[in-house]
Motif scaffolding. Structure first.
Motif, PDB file in Angstrom:
ATOM      1  N   ASN A 144       0.843  -1.188   0.000  1.00 46.85           N
ATOM      2  CA  ASN A 144       0.000   0.000   0.000  1.00 46.85           C
ATOM      3  C   ASN A 144       0.880   1.239   0.000  1.00 46.85           C
ATOM      4  OD1 ASN A 144      -2.226   1.568   0.009  1.00 46.85           O
ATOM      5  ND2 ASN A 144      -2.798   1.169   2.138  1.00 46.85           N
ATOM      6  N   ILE A 145       1.580   1.446  -1.069  1.00 39.50           N
ATOM      7  CA  ILE A 145       2.457   2.600  -1.202  1.00 39.50           C
ATOM      8  C   ILE A 145       1.805   3.546  -2.186  1.00 39.50           C
ATOM      9  CG2 ILE A 145       4.724   3.385  -1.936  1.00 39.50           C
ATOM     10  CD1 ILE A 145       5.762   0.587  -1.242  1.00 39.50           C
ATOM     11  N   GLY A 146       1.698   4.827  -1.829  1.00 40.51           N
ATOM     12  CA  GLY A 146       1.068   5.772  -2.746  1.00 40.51           C
ATOM     13  C   GLY A 146       1.247   7.203  -2.289  1.00 40.51           C
ATOM     14  N   PHE A 147       0.603   8.113  -2.999  1.00 37.27           N
ATOM     15  CA  PHE A 147       0.702   9.529  -2.717  1.00 37.27           C
ATOM     16  C   PHE A 147      -0.677  10.094  -2.436  1.00 37.27           C
ATOM     17  CE2 PHE A 147       4.412   8.594  -5.245  1.00 37.27           C
ATOM     18  CZ  PHE A 147       5.400   9.289  -4.586  1.00 37.27           C
ATOM     19  N   PRO A 172      -3.571  15.596  -4.257  1.00 35.76           N
ATOM     20  CA  PRO A 172      -4.659  15.498  -5.234  1.00 35.76           C
ATOM     21  C   PRO A 172      -4.210  15.748  -6.664  1.00 35.76           C
ATOM     22  CG  PRO A 172      -5.169  17.142  -3.523  1.00 35.76           C
ATOM     23  CD  PRO A 172      -3.793  16.617  -3.257  1.00 35.76           C
ATOM     24  N   LYS A 173      -3.206  16.587  -6.855  1.00 36.16           N
ATOM     25  CA  LYS A 173      -2.690  16.871  -8.191  1.00 36.16           C
ATOM     26  C   LYS A 173      -2.097  15.590  -8.796  1.00 36.16           C
ATOM     27  CE  LYS A 173       1.117  19.079  -8.175  1.00 36.16           C
ATOM     28  NZ  LYS A 173       2.169  20.062  -8.022  1.00 36.16           N
ATOM     29  N   LEU A 174      -1.403  14.798  -7.974  1.00 38.35           N
ATOM     30  CA  LEU A 174      -0.810  13.559  -8.450  1.00 38.35           C
ATOM     31  C   LEU A 174      -1.856  12.472  -8.630  1.00 38.35           C
ATOM     32  CD1 LEU A 174       2.394  13.415  -6.226  1.00 38.35           C
ATOM     33  CD2 LEU A 174       2.194  14.192  -8.573  1.00 38.35           C
ATOM     34  N   ARG A 175      -2.907  12.508  -7.850  1.00 37.77           N
ATOM     35  CA  ARG A 175      -3.933  11.479  -7.892  1.00 37.77           C
ATOM     36  C   ARG A 175      -4.569  11.379  -9.284  1.00 37.77           C
ATOM     37  NH1 ARG A 175      -7.418  12.603  -3.332  1.00 37.77           N
ATOM     38  NH2 ARG A 175      -5.631  11.996  -2.100  1.00 37.77           N
ATOM     39  N   ARG A 176      -4.551  12.454 -10.053  1.00 38.10           N
ATOM     40  CA  ARG A 176      -5.173  12.457 -11.369  1.00 38.10           C
ATOM     41  C   ARG A 176      -4.326  11.761 -12.435  1.00 38.10           C
ATOM     42  NH1 ARG A 176      -6.159  17.826  -9.816  1.00 38.10           N
ATOM     43  NH2 ARG A 176      -4.583  18.555 -11.240  1.00 38.10           N
ATOM     44  N   ALA A 177      -3.090  11.416 -12.141  1.00 39.59           N
ATOM     45  CA  ALA A 177      -2.214  10.837 -13.165  1.00 39.59           C
ATOM     46  C   ALA A 177      -2.813   9.586 -13.795  1.00 39.59           C
ATOM     47  CB  ALA A 177      -0.843  10.524 -12.576  1.00 39.59           C
ATOM     48  N   GLY A 178      -3.380   8.685 -13.005  1.00 40.78           N
ATOM     49  CA  GLY A 178      -3.956   7.457 -13.534  1.00 40.78           C
ATOM     50  C   GLY A 178      -5.175   7.684 -14.404  1.00 40.78           C
ATOM     51  N   GLU A 179      -5.838   8.789 -14.237  1.00 39.17           N
ATOM     52  CA  GLU A 179      -7.030   9.090 -15.029  1.00 39.17           C
ATOM     53  C   GLU A 179      -6.668   9.628 -16.412  1.00 39.17           C
ATOM     54  OE1 GLU A 179      -9.207  11.764 -12.571  1.00 39.17           O
ATOM     55  OE2 GLU A 179      -9.373  10.294 -10.963  1.00 39.17           O
ATOM     56  N   ASN A 221       2.111  10.506 -21.585  1.00 39.85           N
ATOM     57  CA  ASN A 221       1.908  11.212 -20.310  1.00 39.85           C
ATOM     58  C   ASN A 221       2.282  10.347 -19.105  1.00 39.85           C
ATOM     59  OD1 ASN A 221      -0.194   9.439 -20.764  1.00 39.85           O
ATOM     60  ND2 ASN A 221      -1.699  10.715 -19.728  1.00 39.85           N
ATOM     61  N   TYR A 222       3.345   9.569 -19.254  1.00 44.04           N
ATOM     62  CA  TYR A 222       3.789   8.674 -18.177  1.00 44.04           C
ATOM     63  C   TYR A 222       4.201   9.491 -16.949  1.00 44.04           C
ATOM     64  CZ  TYR A 222       6.013   4.617 -16.049  1.00 44.04           C
ATOM     65  OH  TYR A 222       6.347   3.586 -15.206  1.00 44.04           O
ATOM     66  N   PRO A 223       3.729   9.132 -15.749  1.00 42.77           N
ATOM     67  CA  PRO A 223       4.033   9.904 -14.531  1.00 42.77           C
ATOM     68  C   PRO A 223       5.425   9.592 -13.974  1.00 42.77           C
ATOM     69  CG  PRO A 223       2.613   8.067 -13.990  1.00 42.77           C
ATOM     70  CD  PRO A 223       2.789   8.041 -15.487  1.00 42.77           C
ATOM     71  N   GLU A 224       6.450  10.088 -14.649  1.00 47.34           N
ATOM     72  CA  GLU A 224       7.854   9.788 -14.303  1.00 47.34           C
ATOM     73  C   GLU A 224       8.174  10.016 -12.825  1.00 47.34           C
ATOM     74  OE1 GLU A 224       9.988   8.504 -16.465  1.00 47.34           O
ATOM     75  OE2 GLU A 224       9.048   8.972 -18.384  1.00 47.34           O
ATOM     76  N   GLU A 280      -5.469   5.688  -8.125  1.00 51.64           N
ATOM     77  CA  GLU A 280      -5.145   6.507  -6.942  1.00 51.64           C
ATOM     78  C   GLU A 280      -3.638   6.547  -6.692  1.00 51.64           C
ATOM     79  OE1 GLU A 280      -7.773   4.120  -6.601  1.00 51.64           O
ATOM     80  OE2 GLU A 280      -9.083   5.768  -7.206  1.00 51.64           O
ATOM     81  N   ASN A 281      -2.844   6.116  -7.683  1.00 49.07           N
ATOM     82  CA  ASN A 281      -1.377   6.090  -7.593  1.00 49.07           C
ATOM     83  C   ASN A 281      -0.874   5.161  -6.507  1.00 49.07           C
ATOM     84  OD1 ASN A 281      -1.267   7.855  -9.710  1.00 49.07           O
ATOM     85  ND2 ASN A 281      -1.059   9.654  -8.422  1.00 49.07           N
ATOM     86  N   LYS A 282      -1.565   4.081  -6.292  1.00 47.86           N
ATOM     87  CA  LYS A 282      -1.136   3.043  -5.360  1.00 47.86           C
ATOM     88  C   LYS A 282      -0.540   1.896  -6.165  1.00 47.86           C
ATOM     89  CE  LYS A 282      -3.387   4.459  -1.457  1.00 47.86           C
ATOM     90  NZ  LYS A 282      -3.149   5.862  -1.425  1.00 47.86           N
ATOM     91  N   ILE A 283       0.468   1.265  -5.586  1.00 46.57           N
ATOM     92  CA  ILE A 283       1.097   0.106  -6.219  1.00 46.57           C
ATOM     93  C   ILE A 283       0.128  -1.076  -6.160  1.00 46.57           C
ATOM     94  CG2 ILE A 283       2.927  -1.620  -5.922  1.00 46.57           C
ATOM     95  CD1 ILE A 283       4.133   0.807  -6.977  1.00 46.57           C
ATOM     96  N   VAL A 284      -0.048  -1.740  -7.301  1.00 47.18           N
ATOM     97  CA  VAL A 284      -0.882  -2.937  -7.359  1.00 47.18           C
ATOM     98  C   VAL A 284      -0.159  -4.002  -8.171  1.00 47.18           C
ATOM     99  CG1 VAL A 284      -3.105  -1.759  -7.123  1.00 47.18           C
ATOM    100  CG2 VAL A 284      -2.137  -2.082  -9.387  1.00 47.18           C
ATOM    101  N   LYS A 285      -0.363  -5.262  -7.786  1.00 48.20           N
ATOM    102  CA  LYS A 285       0.086  -6.378  -8.616  1.00 48.20           C
ATOM    103  C   LYS A 285      -1.105  -6.756  -9.462  1.00 48.20           C
ATOM    104  CE  LYS A 285       3.600  -8.532  -5.770  1.00 48.20           C
ATOM    105  NZ  LYS A 285       4.045  -9.781  -5.140  1.00 48.20           N
TER     106      LYS A 285
END
Length: 173
Positions: free
Chosen positions: A2-5, A8-15, A34-37, A152-157
């Motif tokens: 459960n690693i993430g940020f 709110p500005k970063l939360r939109r990256a996955g969308e 638009n990869y979130p480097e 939500e910028n969380k790591i998932v497998k």
């Protein structure tokens, strides 16, 4: 995991995941506009600090001498391209696209792919096929687990369908 940020500005990256048309057919992509480097770089650092060896790294195996397939009189029936991919986006088995955690300069996840040059094209004319059959090249897939970034910028497998080989199949007419 459960690693993430929480920013709110970063939360939109996955969308904002934009998938180029040439990637949509095979379900995996190395170049994403638009990869979130920054997000991915921080997540990789966090994973490596926690000593979690979660990343996959395939390599191409080139056999030597008599063990070599495709040498001598062997002939492939379908034209394909085999290579190692360091994906930055992929389509999960549920159909959703996600960013794959990877560093462009130092890839952490690499996967061996074999992709038909033209899916559904006829097999090589060198193969004798009875007139009551039709032979064509078909893309085959396997499921591989990849570490990705959810909305939500969380790591998932996530299970990803990956092109594994190009096979000549026959159909009775």
């Amino acid at each position: 995991m459960n690693i993430g940020f929480e920013d709110p500005k970063l939360r939109r990256a996955g969308e904002n995941l934009e998938i180029p048309d040439d990637c949509k057919g095979i379900g995996i992509c190395e170049d994403i506009p638009n990869y979130p480097e920054d997000i991915v770089k921080s997540l990789i650092e966090d994973l490596e600090k926690s000593n979690m060896s979660v990343f996959n790294k395939d390599t191409l195996y080139v056999p030597t001498g008599s063990r070599r397939v495709g040498s001598g009189d062997d002939m492939e029936l379908c034209k394909s391209k085999e290579q190692i991919y360091a994906p930055r986006a992929a389509r999960a088995t549920d159909g959703q696209w996600l960013f794959i955690v990877n560093d462009k300069n130092r890839p952490r996840q690499t996967f061996r792919l074999e992709i038909c040059q033209t899916d559904s094209s006829p097999c090589s004319s060198a193969a004798y096929i009875q007139s009551s059959y039709q032979a064509r090249c078909v893309q085959k897939y396997i499921i591989r687990e990849m570490i990705g970034l959810d909305r939500e910028n969380k790591i998932v497998k996530q299970d990803i369908q990956v092109p594994s080989c190009c096979s000549c199949v026959m159909k009775n007419l």
